[in-house]
Design a protein around this motif. Structure first.
Motif, PDB file in Angstrom:
ATOM      1  N   TRP A 262      41.584  52.576  62.066  1.00 14.09           N
ATOM      2  CA  TRP A 262      41.320  52.376  60.831  1.00 14.09           C
ATOM      3  C   TRP A 262      42.093  51.109  60.294  1.00 14.09           C
ATOM      4  O   TRP A 262      41.475  50.217  59.633  1.00 14.09           O
ATOM      5  CB  TRP A 262      41.747  53.505  60.018  1.00 14.09           C
ATOM      6  CG  TRP A 262      41.181  53.587  58.649  1.00 14.09           C
ATOM      7  CD1 TRP A 262      40.055  54.134  58.027  1.00 14.09           C
ATOM      8  CD2 TRP A 262      41.965  52.873  57.433  1.00 14.09           C
ATOM      9  NE1 TRP A 262      40.090  54.047  56.678  1.00 14.09           N
ATOM     10  CE2 TRP A 262      40.956  53.254  56.378  1.00 14.09           C
ATOM     11  CE3 TRP A 262      42.903  52.167  57.171  1.00 14.09           C
ATOM     12  CZ2 TRP A 262      41.420  52.605  55.018  1.00 14.09           C
ATOM     13  CZ3 TRP A 262      43.341  51.579  55.923  1.00 14.09           C
ATOM     14  CH2 TRP A 262      42.615  51.689  54.653  1.00 14.09           C
ATOM     15  N   GLU A 263      43.429  50.989  60.696  1.00 20.08           N
ATOM     16  CA  GLU A 263      44.140  49.711  60.328  1.00 20.08           C
ATOM     17  C   GLU A 263      43.548  48.405  60.849  1.00 20.08           C
ATOM     18  O   GLU A 263      43.192  47.484  59.993  1.00 20.08           O
ATOM     19  CB  GLU A 263      45.389  49.808  60.715  1.00 20.08           C
ATOM     20  CG  GLU A 263      46.456  50.919  59.908  1.00 20.08           C
ATOM     21  CD  GLU A 263      47.613  51.046  60.211  1.00 20.08           C
ATOM     22  OE1 GLU A 263      47.875  50.692  61.684  1.00 20.08           O
ATOM     23  OE2 GLU A 263      48.433  51.632  59.799  1.00 20.08           O
TER      24      GLU A 263
ATOM     25  N   TYR B 147      50.925  66.890  63.578  1.00 20.81           N
ATOM     26  CA  TYR B 147      49.341  66.876  63.509  1.00 20.81           C
ATOM     27  C   TYR B 147      48.781  65.488  63.301  1.00 20.81           C
ATOM     28  O   TYR B 147      48.242  64.757  63.772  1.00 20.81           O
ATOM     29  CB  TYR B 147      48.639  67.734  62.308  1.00 20.81           C
ATOM     30  CG  TYR B 147      47.312  67.604  62.456  1.00 20.81           C
ATOM     31  CD1 TYR B 147      46.537  68.567  62.974  1.00 20.81           C
ATOM     32  CD2 TYR B 147      46.649  66.727  61.424  1.00 20.81           C
ATOM     33  CE1 TYR B 147      45.175  68.860  62.803  1.00 20.81           C
ATOM     34  CE2 TYR B 147      45.386  66.779  61.556  1.00 20.81           C
ATOM     35  CZ  TYR B 147      44.455  67.754  62.051  1.00 20.81           C
ATOM     36  OH  TYR B 147      43.110  67.836  61.944  1.00 20.81           O
ATOM     37  N   LEU B 148      49.501  64.776  62.340  1.00 25.68           N
ATOM     38  CA  LEU B 148      49.034  63.512  61.932  1.00 25.68           C
ATOM     39  C   LEU B 148      49.539  62.387  63.149  1.00 25.68           C
ATOM     40  O   LEU B 148      48.971  61.447  63.204  1.00 25.68           O
ATOM     41  CB  LEU B 148      50.085  62.785  60.770  1.00 25.68           C
ATOM     42  CG  LEU B 148      49.284  63.305  59.191  1.00 25.68           C
ATOM     43  CD1 LEU B 148      50.389  63.405  58.062  1.00 25.68           C
ATOM     44  CD2 LEU B 148      47.975  62.854  59.319  1.00 25.68           C
ATOM     45  N   LEU B 149      50.746  62.851  63.709  1.00 25.47           N
ATOM     46  CA  LEU B 149      51.107  61.844  64.831  1.00 25.47           C
ATOM     47  C   LEU B 149      50.303  61.874  65.863  1.00 25.47           C
ATOM     48  O   LEU B 149      49.771  60.845  66.620  1.00 25.47           O
ATOM     49  CB  LEU B 149      52.802  62.342  65.136  1.00 25.47           C
ATOM     50  CG  LEU B 149      53.757  61.793  64.400  1.00 25.47           C
ATOM     51  CD1 LEU B 149      54.861  62.360  64.951  1.00 25.47           C
ATOM     52  CD2 LEU B 149      53.748  60.392  64.237  1.00 25.47           C
TER      53      LEU B 149
ATOM     54  N   LEU C 110      53.143  66.981  60.164  1.00 25.33           N
ATOM     55  CA  LEU C 110      53.552  65.597  60.733  1.00 25.33           C
ATOM     56  C   LEU C 110      53.311  65.422  62.179  1.00 25.33           C
ATOM     57  O   LEU C 110      52.826  64.283  62.668  1.00 25.33           O
ATOM     58  CB  LEU C 110      55.259  65.402  60.461  1.00 25.33           C
ATOM     59  CG  LEU C 110      55.765  64.167  61.033  1.00 25.33           C
ATOM     60  CD1 LEU C 110      55.187  62.961  60.473  1.00 25.33           C
ATOM     61  CD2 LEU C 110      57.287  63.938  60.732  1.00 25.33           C
TER      62      LEU C 110
ATOM     63  N   ALA D 119      43.164  57.179  66.041  1.00 25.48           N
ATOM     64  CA  ALA D 119      42.441  57.095  64.602  1.00 25.48           C
ATOM     65  C   ALA D 119      43.080  56.193  63.760  1.00 25.48           C
ATOM     66  O   ALA D 119      42.353  55.277  63.001  1.00 25.48           O
ATOM     67  CB  ALA D 119      41.960  58.344  64.208  1.00 25.48           C
ATOM     68  N   ILE D 120      44.226  56.284  63.414  1.00 25.82           N
ATOM     69  CA  ILE D 120      44.959  55.574  62.106  1.00 25.82           C
ATOM     70  C   ILE D 120      44.926  54.181  62.665  1.00 25.82           C
ATOM     71  O   ILE D 120      44.651  53.043  61.925  1.00 25.82           O
ATOM     72  CB  ILE D 120      46.331  55.950  62.084  1.00 25.82           C
ATOM     73  CG1 ILE D 120      46.260  57.424  61.656  1.00 25.82           C
ATOM     74  CG2 ILE D 120      47.295  55.312  61.125  1.00 25.82           C
ATOM     75  CD1 ILE D 120      47.499  58.252  61.441  1.00 25.82           C
ATOM     76  N   SER D 121      45.313  53.840  64.130  1.00 27.97           N
ATOM     77  CA  SER D 121      45.570  52.233  64.432  1.00 27.97           C
ATOM     78  C   SER D 121      44.041  51.742  64.314  1.00 27.97           C
ATOM     79  O   SER D 121      43.785  50.403  63.796  1.00 27.97           O
ATOM     80  CB  SER D 121      45.839  52.155  65.791  1.00 27.97           C
ATOM     81  OG  SER D 121      47.189  52.882  65.921  1.00 27.97           O
TER      82      SER D 121
ATOM     83  N   GLY E 263      42.013  45.529  58.265  1.00 27.42           N
ATOM     84  CA  GLY E 263      43.044  44.337  58.152  1.00 27.42           C
ATOM     85  C   GLY E 263      44.357  45.066  57.767  1.00 27.42           C
ATOM     86  O   GLY E 263      44.945  44.189  56.820  1.00 27.42           O
TER      87      GLY E 263
ATOM     88  N   GLU F 277      47.083  61.781  65.447  1.00 24.96           N
ATOM     89  CA  GLU F 277      46.030  61.098  64.913  1.00 24.96           C
ATOM     90  C   GLU F 277      46.251  59.624  65.037  1.00 24.96           C
ATOM     91  O   GLU F 277      45.623  58.713  64.600  1.00 24.96           O
ATOM     92  CB  GLU F 277      45.611  61.396  63.676  1.00 24.96           C
ATOM     93  CG  GLU F 277      45.156  63.072  63.322  1.00 24.96           C
ATOM     94  CD  GLU F 277      43.689  62.859  63.750  1.00 24.96           C
ATOM     95  OE1 GLU F 277      42.902  62.025  63.410  1.00 24.96           O
ATOM     96  OE2 GLU F 277      43.381  64.017  64.504  1.00 24.96           O
ATOM     97  N   THR F 278      47.258  59.181  65.947  1.00 25.60           N
ATOM     98  CA  THR F 278      47.791  57.753  65.765  1.00 25.60           C
ATOM     99  C   THR F 278      46.739  56.957  66.255  1.00 25.60           C
ATOM    100  O   THR F 278      46.464  55.825  65.601  1.00 25.60           O
ATOM    101  CB  THR F 278      49.115  57.512  66.689  1.00 25.60           C
ATOM    102  OG1 THR F 278      50.142  58.316  66.108  1.00 25.60           O
ATOM    103  CG2 THR F 278      49.406  56.367  66.672  1.00 25.60           C
TER     104      THR F 278
END
Lengths: 189, 470
Positions: free
Chosen positions: A184-185, A173-175, A171, A180-182, A189, A177-178
């Motif tokens: 991607w979003e 680790y993924l946080l 978790l 990159a996630i933003s 869209g 990556e925020t």
């Protein structure tokens, strides 16, 4: 979660294939909102069996379970891992694991050790014939040592191993990556 | 020039980031949540002071723990009520759409996702439930996760995953009358084994798969996990689009046409290579029943139960243990074995078509007096549709119980269960020891076979029940 690199322990041999998560923890014990306190639910429907290996005092305190192939098949219930850990297990050695169980085990710091059928059969025989046999699991080297058998290597996903040894969790680790996630979003869209 | 599988296409379009030696960060389009595997995940978020990243990509229902007898929560245990109110509280706090007991759309998570049009082709779908593979019927990469990963998806809308391998199961030929997607799936699992799909996502292809309606495709993909597969996949086609047309969350008007075109372009390239290929001839599949305690332990309803001594050595002990538990005799077929309970329902076979199939057998017939038959619709929408065409009357007149939606006897954690030693012909997905109640014996079968067995009072071949009769 605390990281670890070595376990030295006796092993309980549960020589049965396809042990499903309904056996590991029957569904009626899933009506909980807690992760703790599931030790008594572990293999609950087998506990009445007088010959159940978990009752054998010679294996008391064992932190390693040696199970048959396809261990943890069936339901995705992580309660199966929590129950094994509550009971005291730190590692499960088997010829193979069901995918979801393996992911859950990694997520909780329980080590699934995949061992080829021949080495596994030898280990089962050793701990059945000599319950005092201790195995030494070296997570960093990916090796198991016991008795005077040559060290047995096992494969462990390097990323999962890093999490296990450092005690860091996926978790966090993924946080990290925020960003990159933003992005991607924003792109999708 | 490319040789991408459908799995590759969906995977590649959802990778957020990749690092050598690390699993990919994979974006999740739809996260389904239910009361049993989520409380500890929400608690983890609260412990770390985190919010749900995308409440609108999250859909919750209550299905596993609820009683299916009329009267709702009055019949639930204190523990079940606590779990349900915990989900209600968590959904309210985080702004998550919840179809709880008061919702007209409540139902089993894998029934309502598609029903509401939330499951759409090309998506990644996860849920803290292994039968999430169901959604692969719509050309989704869909798989079950544990509670730690539920927390990860709630907080980040992502998961860490290595790319699974692709397996193709090609099923040619046509299914005979009386043979269903359930029989097909069970026959496939018997062929490849309880772990034959481990590490793979199975893409189902071939004439028999294209001929299945969406409900049959959901049954087939649902059972992928019983072969140990990470998921099942079927390329979207006109059948898929037609089923989704008009669903609440699906695009409408010109946007639907655009979506349809995109959906139906999702397929594996002809040159795509699969890590494993399996073929099955649908025309040779017969009504299937399980004789053991793994879905892979089964055969045609009138075939003799195998002698463990004649099985491969690695399966022998397990087969002996299973036959002892099930109290079945090697060399004898299951047809004629007395039945105590019949269950029609679950995320595997609790949809309208499944209820129609059971009703087709039961119409103008009676459930044998020693048999208890319980019919549980997969959702409130399924229940309304079934009642609109009078299926509830058929079930009641035949002597079966007609229940409220939920997981019911598939999981036996909600008050619905079978007695120790009882034999249950069940349309659910698992015949594990004690799955339907401690020391209960489960025989997995299609809704047709289940209903025929209810009438016969013993395991029965459904085919003689399908012709004209007085």
């Amino acid at each position: 979660m605390k990281g670890w690199t070595r376990i030295k322990s006796r092993c309980v041999p549960l020589d049965r294939h396809d042990v499903d998560t309904d056996q590991i923890i029957p569904a009626r014990f899933l009506l909980t909102t807690d992760r703790e306190g599931l030790a008594s639910a572990l293999f609950a429907d087998w506990r009445d069996e007088a010959g159940l290996v978990l009752h054998d005092p010679r294996y008391a305190g064992a932190r390693v379970l040696v199970a048959g192939r396809n261990f943890g098949c069936g339901s995705s219930r992580e309660h199966a891992v929590w129950a094994l850990q509550s009971f005291g297990f730190r590692a499960i050695v088997a010829p193979s694991f069901a995918d979801i169980f393996r992911a859950n085990a990694h997520a909780c710091g329980l080590l699934p050790v995949t061992m080829d059928e021949t080495a596994h059969a030898t280990l089962v025989r050793a701990v059945t014939d000599h319950p005092k046999t201790e195995v030494d699991i070296d997570l960093e080297r990916g090796e198991i040592w016991y008795a005077d058998v040559e060290p047995i290597s096992f494969d462990v996903d390097p990323f999962a191993r890093d999490l296990l040894t450092s005690g860091r969790d996926a978790l966090q680790y993924l946080l990290n990556e925020t960003g990159a996630i933003s992005e991607w979003e924003a792109r999708h869209g | 020039m490319s040789g991408h599988t459908l799995l590759d296409r969906i995977w590649d379009s959802h990778v957020v980031s990749e690092r050598p030696g690390h699993p990919s960060v994979l974006y999740v389009d739809l996260h389904l949540v239910h009361e049993v595997t989520s409380p500890q995940a929400f608690a983890e978020l609260h412990r770390r002071d985190l919010e749900v990243r995308r409440p609108t990509n999250t859909l919750a229902t209550i299905d596993h723990a609820i009683p299916t007898v009329a009267g709702g929560l009055r019949n639930a245990s204190a523990a079940a009520r606590n779990q349900i109110s915990t989900l209600e509280h968590n959904c309210a706090r985080h702004g998550i759409e919840l179809h709880g007991l008061e919702s007209p759309e409540q139902g089993i998570v894998h029934v309502i996702g598609p029903e509401l049009g939330r499951t759409q082709p090309g998506m990644t779908v996860v849920c803290g439930d292994s039968h999430t593979s169901t959604h692969g019927a719509f050309g989704c990469l869909a798989f079950g996760i544990g509670t730690s990963e539920v927390a990860q998806v709630l907080a980040t809308q992502c998961l860490l995953r290595h790319r699974p391998q692709a397996m193709r199961v090609t099923i040619d030929g046509k299914l005979d009358e009386g043979v269903t997607a359930k029989d097909l799936a069970l026959a496939l699992i018997a062929k490849i084994g309880a772990d034959g799909g481990r590490g793979f996502v199975i893409e189902y292809a071939g004439e028999a798969v294209r001929d299945l309606d969406m409900e049959g495709r959901m049954t087939l993909c649902n059972l992928s996990i019983e072969a140990g597969a990470r998921g099942g996949l079927i390329a979207p086609d006109a059948t898929t689009s037609a089923w989704l047309d008009g669903r609440l969350a699906c695009p409408s008007g010109p946007e639907f046409d655009t979506a349809k075109e995109r959906w139906e372009s999702l397929r594996s390239d002809p040159a795509a290579e699969f890590s494993k290929e399996v073929r099955l001839d649908a025309s040779r599949v017969e009504p299937w029943v399980t004789w053991g305690t793994q879905p892979a332990m089964g055969g045609p309803v009138d075939a003799p139960v195998p002698d463990p001594g004649e099985l491969p050595a690695s399966n022998r002990v397990a087969a002996e243990q299973a036959q002892r538990y099930m109290d079945v005799v090697p060399g004898r077929a299951l047809v004629g074995v007395p039945v105590d309970t019949v269950f029609v329902g679950s995320c595997t076979n609790g949809r309208l078509g499944d209820l129609r199939a059971a009703a087709r057998v039961l119409r103008r017939r009676q459930v044998a007096h020693r048999v208890r038959m319980v019919v549980v619709p997969g959702s409130r929408a399924v229940k309304r549709a079934a009642e609109a065409e009078g299926l509830d009357v058929v079930f009641r007149e035949a002597g079966a119980e007609w229940r409220e939606p939920g997981c019911s006897m598939c999981i036996a954690m909600n008050g619905d269960r079978i007695e120790a030693g009882a034999v249950c012909v069940s349309t659910s997905n698992r015949n594990f020891e004690g799955r339907q109640g401690r020391l209960g014996r489960t025989i997995l079968a299609s809704p047709l076979t289940a209903a025929a067995s209810a009438v016969a009072g013993a395991v029965a071949d459904p085919r003689p029940f399908l012709g004209e009769h007085a």
